[in-house]
Design a protein around this motif. Structure first.
Motif: not given
Length: 110
Positions: A101-104, A68-71, A37-41, A44-46
């Motif tokens: 959710r993947r931030s746009i 959605q894909p990318g989440d 994740s953006a925070r380094g966690r 599993l990315r979809i």
């Protein structure tokens, strides 16, 4: 610039519950890969969502909680941080997932 505060504003966490009523014929219906994740966690990315799986059914039933894909799945059934343990949950019949959710706005060109 202080990116930590900006990141928290765009973090949207979804609670997703999937249950297989016919395990032999129903799939959860998504493929995934290990990611951070953006925070380094770790999570599993979809990558892909099958139109016939339970996740696709969830999306059509709960459009406000669309996955959605990318989440990024941050936890499955209360398990987080360990990708092998998270993946082992995918063989069961019930998934309670926390999905980021993947931030746009963020450009993931790393």
């Amino acid at each position: 610039a202080d990116f930590s505060s900006a990141a928290s504003d765009s973090d949207v966490l979804l609670e997703v519950f999937l249950q297989r009523s016919r395990p032999e014929s129903e799939g959860f219906g998504f493929s995934h890969e290990g990611a951070m994740s953006a925070r380094g966690r770790p999570g599993l990315r979809i990558v892909d969502i099958s139109e016939h799986g339970l996740l696709s059914r969830w999306n059509s039933r709960y459009p406000a909680l669309l996955v959605q894909p990318g989440d990024l799945i941050l936890s499955i059934n209360g398990i987080e941080e360990s990708l092998p343990q998270m993946r082992s949950q995918l063989t069961g019949n019930t998934l309670f997932m926390t999905v980021e959710r993947r931030s746009i706005s963020s450009s993931s060109s790393s």
